[in-house]
Write a protein that holds these residues in place. Sequence first.
Motif, mmCIF file in Angstrom:
data_model
loop_
_atom_site.group_PDB
_atom_site.id
_atom_site.type_symbol
_atom_site.label_atom_id
_atom_site.label_comp_id
_atom_site.label_asym_id
_atom_site.label_seq_id
_atom_site.Cartn_x
_atom_site.Cartn_y
_atom_site.Cartn_z
ATOM 1 N N GLU A 189 0.834 -1.196 0.000
ATOM 2 C CA GLU A 189 0.000 0.000 0.000
ATOM 3 C C GLU A 189 0.876 1.256 0.000
ATOM 4 O O GLU A 189 0.591 2.226 -0.694
ATOM 5 C CB GLU A 189 -0.927 -0.011 1.212
ATOM 6 N N GLY A 190 1.971 1.211 0.756
ATOM 7 C CA GLY A 190 2.905 2.339 0.774
ATOM 8 C C GLY A 190 3.533 2.589 -0.582
ATOM 9 O O GLY A 190 3.709 3.747 -0.988
ATOM 10 N N ASP A 191 3.893 1.513 -1.294
ATOM 11 C CA ASP A 191 4.450 1.642 -2.640
ATOM 12 C C ASP A 191 3.429 2.289 -3.581
ATOM 13 O O ASP A 191 3.756 3.187 -4.366
ATOM 14 C CB ASP A 191 4.837 0.278 -3.221
ATOM 15 N N PHE A 192 2.202 1.817 -3.495
ATOM 16 C CA PHE A 192 1.125 2.344 -4.340
ATOM 17 C C PHE A 192 0.927 3.829 -4.062
ATOM 18 O O PHE A 192 0.839 4.644 -4.983
ATOM 19 C CB PHE A 192 -0.168 1.563 -4.081
ATOM 20 N N ASN A 193 0.888 4.180 -2.782
ATOM 21 C CA ASN A 193 0.704 5.580 -2.407
ATOM 22 C C ASN A 193 1.873 6.445 -2.885
ATOM 23 O O ASN A 193 1.668 7.590 -3.301
ATOM 24 C CB ASN A 193 0.520 5.713 -0.900
ATOM 25 N N ALA A 194 3.086 5.905 -2.849
ATOM 26 C CA ALA A 194 4.255 6.649 -3.328
ATOM 27 C C ALA A 194 4.128 6.930 -4.829
ATOM 28 O O ALA A 194 4.457 8.025 -5.290
ATOM 29 C CB ALA A 194 5.538 5.879 -3.032
ATOM 30 N N VAL A 204 1.330 7.210 -6.495
ATOM 31 C CA VAL A 204 0.296 8.234 -6.629
ATOM 32 C C VAL A 204 0.877 9.618 -6.299
ATOM 33 O O VAL A 204 0.596 10.597 -6.995
ATOM 34 C CB VAL A 204 -0.924 7.909 -5.743
ATOM 35 N N GLU A 205 1.698 9.692 -5.268
ATOM 36 C CA GLU A 205 2.343 10.966 -4.920
ATOM 37 C C GLU A 205 3.188 11.480 -6.082
ATOM 38 O O GLU A 205 3.186 12.679 -6.384
ATOM 39 C CB GLU A 205 3.234 10.805 -3.690
ATOM 40 N N GLN A 217 0.852 12.843 -8.700
ATOM 41 C CA GLN A 217 0.327 14.146 -8.291
ATOM 42 C C GLN A 217 1.385 15.244 -8.455
ATOM 43 O O GLN A 217 1.078 16.338 -8.928
ATOM 44 C CB GLN A 217 -0.147 14.102 -6.844
ATOM 45 N N ALA A 237 -8.301 4.871 -9.009
ATOM 46 C CA ALA A 237 -8.385 4.220 -7.697
ATOM 47 C C ALA A 237 -8.866 2.765 -7.737
ATOM 48 O O ALA A 237 -8.323 1.936 -7.003
ATOM 49 C CB ALA A 237 -9.253 5.047 -6.754
ATOM 50 N N ARG A 289 -6.302 -0.132 -7.673
ATOM 51 C CA ARG A 289 -5.510 -0.388 -6.472
ATOM 52 C C ARG A 289 -5.544 -1.859 -6.079
ATOM 53 O O ARG A 289 -4.506 -2.455 -5.793
ATOM 54 C CB ARG A 289 -6.025 0.487 -5.323
#
Length: 149
Positions: free
Chosen positions: A108-113, A115-116, A119, A140, A143
């Motif tokens: 989940e952290g990799d996915f969020n990174a 996305v960051e 952005q 989304a 995911r």
Amino acid sequence: MSKIRLALVSLVFGLTACAAPDQPQPRPLPANDDLYQQLGELAGITRIVEEMLLNISEDQRIVHHFAETDIDRLNAKLIEQLCVESGGPCTYTGDTMADSHAGMGVTEGDFNALVENLQKAMDTHGVPTAAQNRLLARLAPMREDVIYR
């Protein structure tokens, strides 16, 4: 300079000089959807993807996931995918998200990174926040096909 960063930087500079061979294929544009235009159409999406890949090349949290990646193909497929998801005249010709992420162990952290990094690329290219949120909302659902595979 790391091998991955060098490959990504070379890709970006190479892409600005010529068109990639795997350009997105046309598909009908929804009549009431302006997200594709807000992203800058195909040229804008191309710049966003290139910027995102450069951001990833500098992101020690996730760059290792791209060590064995064919960066030219990834670039082309990401352009297709964002074009399609934004309502643009493209067809996505890549693998499913589940297939392309199988065995990668994306957290989940990799996915969020990632996305960051997307952005940040959209911010760099002046994409309005509302348009960014619309695109992210369309991405989304992927995911579940990406993390913990």
